[in-house]
Design a protein around this motif. Sequence first.
Motif, short mmCIF file in Angstrom:
data_model
loop_
_atom_site.label_atom_id
_atom_site.label_comp_id
_atom_site.label_asym_id
_atom_site.label_seq_id
_atom_site.Cartn_x
_atom_site.Cartn_y
_atom_site.Cartn_z
N LEU A 124 5.43 17.60 -14.61
CA LEU A 124 6.38 18.18 -15.46
C LEU A 124 6.28 17.97 -16.87
CD1 LEU A 124 9.25 16.28 -13.15
CD2 LEU A 124 8.66 18.66 -13.37
N ILE A 125 5.40 16.97 -17.30
CA ILE A 125 5.21 16.92 -18.88
C ILE A 125 4.34 17.88 -19.14
CG2 ILE A 125 3.91 15.56 -20.53
CD1 ILE A 125 4.87 12.97 -19.04
N MET A 126 3.49 18.41 -18.27
CA MET A 126 2.68 19.67 -19.01
C MET A 126 3.65 21.00 -18.85
SD MET A 126 -1.04 18.88 -16.68
CE MET A 126 -0.91 20.44 -16.02
N GLU A 183 4.01 9.29 -10.31
CA GLU A 183 2.99 9.60 -11.72
C GLU A 183 2.20 10.91 -11.63
OE1 GLU A 183 0.15 6.40 -11.55
OE2 GLU A 183 1.48 4.92 -12.43
N ARG A 184 1.84 11.42 -10.61
CA ARG A 184 1.29 12.89 -10.53
C ARG A 184 2.51 13.98 -10.90
NH1 ARG A 184 -1.77 11.06 -6.29
NH2 ARG A 184 -0.12 11.92 -4.76
N LYS A 185 3.67 13.70 -10.25
CA LYS A 185 4.69 14.80 -10.42
C LYS A 185 5.14 14.61 -11.77
CE LYS A 185 7.99 17.24 -9.36
NZ LYS A 185 8.01 18.81 -8.64
N ALA A 209 0.79 -1.12 0.08
CA ALA A 209 0.32 0.00 -0.14
C ALA A 209 0.77 1.17 -0.05
CB ALA A 209 -0.92 0.11 1.25
N GLU A 210 1.96 1.36 0.76
CA GLU A 210 2.83 2.43 0.90
C GLU A 210 3.48 2.72 -0.67
OE1 GLU A 210 5.67 1.61 3.83
OE2 GLU A 210 4.20 1.81 5.38
N TYR A 211 3.81 1.46 -1.08
CA TYR A 211 4.59 1.57 -2.61
C TYR A 211 3.65 2.06 -3.57
CZ TYR A 211 8.49 -1.01 -1.12
OH TYR A 211 9.80 -1.48 -0.54
N GLU A 212 2.27 1.71 -3.38
CA GLU A 212 1.23 2.10 -4.48
C GLU A 212 0.96 3.75 -4.18
OE1 GLU A 212 -2.09 -0.33 -3.71
OE2 GLU A 212 -1.16 -2.14 -5.08
#
Length: 120
Positions: A82-84, A76-78, A66-69
């Motif tokens: 950064l892509i935006m 993934e949000r970061k 759960a911590e890894y997820e």
Amino acid sequence: MSARGHYRRHSPQFKIQLCTDIRTGKLGRREALKTSNLSANLVQMWLTQFDRGELDKEDAAASTVAEYEAQIAALERKVGLLIMELDLLKKTPWLRLVSDSENSSIISGPKPAPFDGDAK
């Protein structure tokens, strides 16, 4: 060919709580079997795992997953941000920070101001 029923999954917390209640005497085995609708073999297997300390490891592994997820979701949000930002930078024209008359380098930037003498 007979249709098989689906398997129920029980959380490690449920297994630990049930085994703790049985071992402390709060709950008898028969009462646990009736209230939880479990088989005697399954409860015996959980009790054996509980006595060996294997259920605690399973609980720790579940919390680690759960911590890894959660960390993966944050990364993934970061990456998305950064892509935006990169897409936005690609679309905007380059701004000149230095006027055309000054020589500058990407590495060193504009030339420093002239130096009149030693520090006093």
